[in-house]
Design a protein around this motif. Structure first.
Motif, PDB file in Angstrom:
ATOM      1  N   MET A 165     -18.037   6.742 -29.182  1.00  0.00           N
ATOM      2  CA  MET A 165     -17.945   6.222 -27.821  1.00  0.00           C
ATOM      3  C   MET A 165     -17.049   7.106 -26.950  1.00  0.00           C
ATOM      4  O   MET A 165     -17.354   7.327 -25.775  1.00  0.00           O
ATOM      5  CB  MET A 165     -17.405   4.790 -27.856  1.00  0.00           C
ATOM      6  N   VAL A 166     -15.973   7.631 -27.515  1.00  0.00           N
ATOM      7  CA  VAL A 166     -15.106   8.534 -26.750  1.00  0.00           C
ATOM      8  C   VAL A 166     -15.858   9.821 -26.408  1.00  0.00           C
ATOM      9  O   VAL A 166     -15.726  10.361 -25.305  1.00  0.00           O
ATOM     10  CB  VAL A 166     -13.814   8.853 -27.529  1.00  0.00           C
ATOM     11  N   LEU A 167     -16.673  10.314 -27.351  1.00  0.00           N
ATOM     12  CA  LEU A 167     -17.484  11.502 -27.081  1.00  0.00           C
ATOM     13  C   LEU A 167     -18.446  11.226 -25.938  1.00  0.00           C
ATOM     14  O   LEU A 167     -18.598  12.047 -25.019  1.00  0.00           O
ATOM     15  CB  LEU A 167     -18.255  11.907 -28.335  1.00  0.00           C
ATOM     16  N   PHE A 168     -19.128  10.072 -25.980  1.00  0.00           N
ATOM     17  CA  PHE A 168     -20.031   9.693 -24.892  1.00  0.00           C
ATOM     18  C   PHE A 168     -19.274   9.613 -23.568  1.00  0.00           C
ATOM     19  O   PHE A 168     -19.726  10.133 -22.543  1.00  0.00           O
ATOM     20  CB  PHE A 168     -20.682   8.345 -25.204  1.00  0.00           C
ATOM     21  N   TYR A 169     -18.132   8.959 -23.579  1.00  0.00           N
ATOM     22  CA  TYR A 169     -17.337   8.746 -22.370  1.00  0.00           C
ATOM     23  C   TYR A 169     -16.949  10.070 -21.714  1.00  0.00           C
ATOM     24  O   TYR A 169     -17.169  10.273 -20.515  1.00  0.00           O
ATOM     25  CB  TYR A 169     -16.089   7.943 -22.729  1.00  0.00           C
ATOM     26  N   TYR A 170     -16.408  10.988 -22.502  1.00  0.00           N
ATOM     27  CA  TYR A 170     -15.932  12.242 -21.911  1.00  0.00           C
ATOM     28  C   TYR A 170     -17.069  13.220 -21.621  1.00  0.00           C
ATOM     29  O   TYR A 170     -16.954  14.044 -20.704  1.00  0.00           O
ATOM     30  CB  TYR A 170     -14.864  12.880 -22.804  1.00  0.00           C
ATOM     31  N   ALA A 171     -18.162  13.147 -22.370  1.00  0.00           N
ATOM     32  CA  ALA A 171     -19.325  13.975 -22.034  1.00  0.00           C
ATOM     33  C   ALA A 171     -19.897  13.547 -20.687  1.00  0.00           C
ATOM     34  O   ALA A 171     -20.270  14.387 -19.857  1.00  0.00           O
ATOM     35  CB  ALA A 171     -20.375  13.876 -23.126  1.00  0.00           C
ATOM     36  N   GLU A 172     -19.931  12.228 -20.447  1.00  0.00           N
ATOM     37  CA  GLU A 172     -20.402  11.721 -19.155  1.00  0.00           C
ATOM     38  C   GLU A 172     -19.417  12.066 -18.039  1.00  0.00           C
ATOM     39  O   GLU A 172     -19.816  12.373 -16.905  1.00  0.00           O
ATOM     40  CB  GLU A 172     -20.625  10.212 -19.225  1.00  0.00           C
ATOM     41  N   MET A 173     -18.129  12.020 -18.330  1.00  0.00           N
ATOM     42  CA  MET A 173     -17.124  12.436 -17.357  1.00  0.00           C
ATOM     43  C   MET A 173     -17.324  13.895 -16.963  1.00  0.00           C
ATOM     44  O   MET A 173     -17.229  14.269 -15.784  1.00  0.00           O
ATOM     45  CB  MET A 173     -15.712  12.252 -17.941  1.00  0.00           C
ATOM     46  N   GLU A 174     -17.626  14.716 -17.958  1.00  0.00           N
ATOM     47  CA  GLU A 174     -17.857  16.133 -17.688  1.00  0.00           C
ATOM     48  C   GLU A 174     -19.107  16.344 -16.840  1.00  0.00           C
ATOM     49  O   GLU A 174     -19.132  17.221 -15.967  1.00  0.00           O
ATOM     50  CB  GLU A 174     -17.995  16.905 -19.011  1.00  0.00           C
ATOM     51  N   ARG A 175     -20.137  15.543 -17.075  1.00  0.00           N
ATOM     52  CA  ARG A 175     -21.354  15.645 -16.256  1.00  0.00           C
ATOM     53  C   ARG A 175     -21.052  15.310 -14.800  1.00  0.00           C
ATOM     54  O   ARG A 175     -21.540  15.975 -13.884  1.00  0.00           O
ATOM     55  CB  ARG A 175     -22.431  14.705 -16.792  1.00  0.00           C
ATOM     56  N   LEU A 176     -20.229  14.293 -14.585  1.00  0.00           N
ATOM     57  CA  LEU A 176     -19.840  13.924 -13.224  1.00  0.00           C
ATOM     58  C   LEU A 176     -18.991  15.030 -12.588  1.00  0.00           C
ATOM     59  O   LEU A 176     -19.176  15.371 -11.417  1.00  0.00           O
ATOM     60  CB  LEU A 176     -19.064  12.608 -13.238  1.00  0.00           C
ATOM     61  N   ASP A 177     -18.067  15.586 -13.357  1.00  0.00           N
ATOM     62  CA  ASP A 177     -17.194  16.642 -12.828  1.00  0.00           C
ATOM     63  C   ASP A 177     -17.962  17.933 -12.556  1.00  0.00           C
ATOM     64  O   ASP A 177     -17.618  18.695 -11.650  1.00  0.00           O
ATOM     65  CB  ASP A 177     -16.046  16.926 -13.807  1.00  0.00           C
ATOM     66  N   THR A 178     -19.009  18.175 -13.350  1.00  0.00           N
ATOM     67  CA  THR A 178     -19.818  19.373 -13.129  1.00  0.00           C
ATOM     68  C   THR A 178     -20.489  19.327 -11.767  1.00  0.00           C
ATOM     69  O   THR A 178     -20.564  20.330 -11.051  1.00  0.00           O
ATOM     70  CB  THR A 178     -20.894  19.508 -14.234  1.00  0.00           C
ATOM     71  N   VAL A 179     -20.973  18.150 -11.394  1.00  0.00           N
ATOM     72  CA  VAL A 179     -21.613  17.988 -10.090  1.00  0.00           C
ATOM     73  C   VAL A 179     -20.592  18.145  -8.966  1.00  0.00           C
ATOM     74  O   VAL A 179     -20.846  18.789  -7.941  1.00  0.00           O
ATOM     75  CB  VAL A 179     -22.303  16.617  -9.995  1.00  0.00           C
ATOM     76  N   LYS A 180     -19.406  17.552  -9.154  1.00  0.00           N
ATOM     77  CA  LYS A 180     -18.406  17.543  -8.087  1.00  0.00           C
ATOM     78  C   LYS A 180     -17.645  18.864  -7.987  1.00  0.00           C
ATOM     79  O   LYS A 180     -17.390  19.362  -6.889  1.00  0.00           O
ATOM     80  CB  LYS A 180     -17.411  16.404  -8.313  1.00  0.00           C
ATOM     81  N   TYR A 181     -17.282  19.443  -9.156  1.00  0.00           N
ATOM     82  CA  TYR A 181     -16.435  20.647  -9.146  1.00  0.00           C
ATOM     83  C   TYR A 181     -17.172  21.915  -9.588  1.00  0.00           C
ATOM     84  O   TYR A 181     -16.775  23.017  -9.235  1.00  0.00           O
ATOM     85  CB  TYR A 181     -15.217  20.438 -10.048  1.00  0.00           C
ATOM     86  N   GLY A 182     -18.218  21.752 -10.407  1.00  0.00           N
ATOM     87  CA  GLY A 182     -19.003  22.900 -10.849  1.00  0.00           C
ATOM     88  C   GLY A 182     -18.256  23.880 -11.715  1.00  0.00           C
ATOM     89  O   GLY A 182     -18.548  25.064 -11.723  1.00  0.00           O
ATOM     90  N   LEU A 183     -17.281  23.384 -12.511  1.00  0.00           N
ATOM     91  CA  LEU A 183     -16.437  24.294 -13.284  1.00  0.00           C
ATOM     92  C   LEU A 183     -16.665  24.203 -14.784  1.00  0.00           C
ATOM     93  O   LEU A 183     -15.992  24.892 -15.545  1.00  0.00           O
ATOM     94  CB  LEU A 183     -14.951  24.004 -12.982  1.00  0.00           C
ATOM     95  N   ALA A 184     -17.567  23.373 -15.251  1.00  0.00           N
ATOM     96  CA  ALA A 184     -17.763  23.174 -16.678  1.00  0.00           C
ATOM     97  C   ALA A 184     -18.399  24.394 -17.336  1.00  0.00           C
ATOM     98  O   ALA A 184     -19.307  25.014 -16.779  1.00  0.00           O
ATOM     99  CB  ALA A 184     -18.611  21.941 -16.934  1.00  0.00           C
ATOM    100  N   VAL A 185     -17.897  24.747 -18.520  1.00  0.00           N
ATOM    101  CA  VAL A 185     -18.487  25.831 -19.303  1.00  0.00           C
ATOM    102  C   VAL A 185     -19.780  25.349 -19.944  1.00  0.00           C
ATOM    103  O   VAL A 185     -20.762  26.092 -20.046  1.00  0.00           O
ATOM    104  CB  VAL A 185     -17.493  26.321 -20.381  1.00  0.00           C
ATOM    105  N   LEU A 186     -19.786  24.102 -20.380  1.00  0.00           N
ATOM    106  CA  LEU A 186     -20.973  23.521 -20.995  1.00  0.00           C
ATOM    107  C   LEU A 186     -22.017  23.207 -19.936  1.00  0.00           C
ATOM    108  O   LEU A 186     -21.690  22.697 -18.868  1.00  0.00           O
ATOM    109  CB  LEU A 186     -20.595  22.239 -21.744  1.00  0.00           C
ATOM    110  N   ASN A 187     -23.284  23.518 -20.244  1.00  0.00           N
ATOM    111  CA  ASN A 187     -24.333  23.242 -19.267  1.00  0.00           C
ATOM    112  C   ASN A 187     -24.746  21.765 -19.321  1.00  0.00           C
ATOM    113  O   ASN A 187     -24.355  21.028 -20.226  1.00  0.00           O
ATOM    114  CB  ASN A 187     -25.540  24.163 -19.483  1.00  0.00           C
ATOM    115  N   LYS A 188     -25.526  21.357 -18.361  1.00  0.00           N
ATOM    116  CA  LYS A 188     -25.912  19.954 -18.217  1.00  0.00           C
ATOM    117  C   LYS A 188     -26.702  19.461 -19.421  1.00  0.00           C
ATOM    118  O   LYS A 188     -26.520  18.325 -19.874  1.00  0.00           O
ATOM    119  CB  LYS A 188     -26.738  19.798 -16.934  1.00  0.00           C
ATOM    120  N   GLY A 189     -27.568  20.310 -19.948  1.00  0.00           N
ATOM    121  CA  GLY A 189     -28.365  19.911 -21.105  1.00  0.00           C
ATOM    122  C   GLY A 189     -27.516  19.652 -22.333  1.00  0.00           C
ATOM    123  O   GLY A 189     -27.752  18.692 -23.073  1.00  0.00           O
ATOM    124  N   THR A 190     -26.524  20.516 -22.558  1.00  0.00           N
ATOM    125  CA  THR A 190     -25.626  20.345 -23.703  1.00  0.00           C
ATOM    126  C   THR A 190     -24.818  19.060 -23.573  1.00  0.00           C
ATOM    127  O   THR A 190     -24.637  18.315 -24.543  1.00  0.00           O
ATOM    128  CB  THR A 190     -24.673  21.547 -23.823  1.00  0.00           C
TER     129      THR A 190
END
Length: 264
Positions: A165-190
């Motif tokens: 559940m923590v993995l799901f939570y933070y992976a979803e957080m990263e997806r939201l941050d990718t849209v807002k900040y565009g700084l994630a190393v991991l791509n959307k599919g990953t």
């Protein structure tokens, strides 16, 4: 009040910032507290101090996140006040527990600071791994250890679901941050794959470990309904429009999971 108005009110409450800042820290500790309390009762004073510790750490992590994402550097002076509070709380925890407990709590503190300050791991797979370690394993062990002063194999097995559940939570957080900040190393599919992996681990492992019996229809229905809510969150593109509220709502879903998991 009609049903539609009630649903809107519930969604507004679920998206309130207080969920993430004050309820989420308790959610991270809740299963460990319940697990230990079933065996040896609740250490109310120690648990309250530990909760304050987690709340202050939530504020520290939020401050580090905002500075890292929006400014690109950490301004340390405003953080000294919160770090001083953490040191005081660690001293109190030492008085009500022991040195091993405080060392584990100190590991939590140092790791949160290093994620953003020294290594700048935000947006990487290492960030997700460390968050799973801290928020699922360390936090649950601290909460249980406060009640029992011992770590049991059953507790470690139970953390598998929480890790998912923590993995799901933070992976979803990263997806939201990718849209807002565009700084994630991991791509959307990953990130999507990691979200589904975490969700599968969280909801299937209790069944495989026979913590949730398939004959328990009531809990099984609630379990499936909660899983569907999380799948719906993943597929709802509107969540990107109001990122902050979406994060708060995601924290509410996490809290509901922990509450239900603790009742199994």
């Amino acid at each position: 009040m009609d049903l539609q108005t009630f649903i809107i009110r519930v969604k507004q409450l679920a998206s309130h910032p207080v969920i993430k800042l004050f309820v989420m820290p308790l959610s991270l500790l809740f299963y460990g507290i319940v697990f230990g309390a079933k065996i040896d009762g609740i250490n109310f004073l120690g648990t309250f101090i530990l909760y304050l510790f987690m709340v202050v750490m939530q504020f520290i992590e939020q401050y580090l996140f905002v500075n890292d994402m929006k400014k690109g550097y950490i301004k340390w002076e405003p953080l000294y006040f919160f770090d001083a509070i953490i040191i005081g709380l660690l001293c109190l925890l030492l008085m009500v527990t022991n040195l091993i407990f405080v060392i584990l709590a100190l590991f939590y503190v140092i790791s949160v600071h290093l994620i953003y300050a020294l290594f700048q791991l935000k947006g990487t797979i290492y960030f997700l791994i460390i968050q799973v370690c801290l928020k699922a394993v360390v936090a649950t062990i601290l909460a249980s250890f406060m009640q029992l002063n011992v770590i049991t194999p059953d507790l470690l097995l139970a953390t598998i679901s929480i890790c998912g559940m923590v993995l799901f939570y933070y992976a979803e957080m990263e997806r939201l941050d990718t849209v807002k900040y565009g700084l994630a190393v991991l791509n959307k599919g990953t990130l999507t794959l990691l979200s589904f992996t975490g969700l599968a681990i969280a909801f299937i492992s209790p069944i495989l470990l026979q913590k949730l019996a398939l004959t328990n229809i009531f809990f099984l229905v609630l379990w499936i309904a909660l899983a569907l809510l999380m799948v719906q969150f993943m597929g709802n593109k509107k969540r990107y429009i109001q990122t902050a509220r979406s994060k708060n709502y995601l924290s509410t879903l996490f809290t509901l999971f922990v509450l239900l998991f603790s009742l199994l």
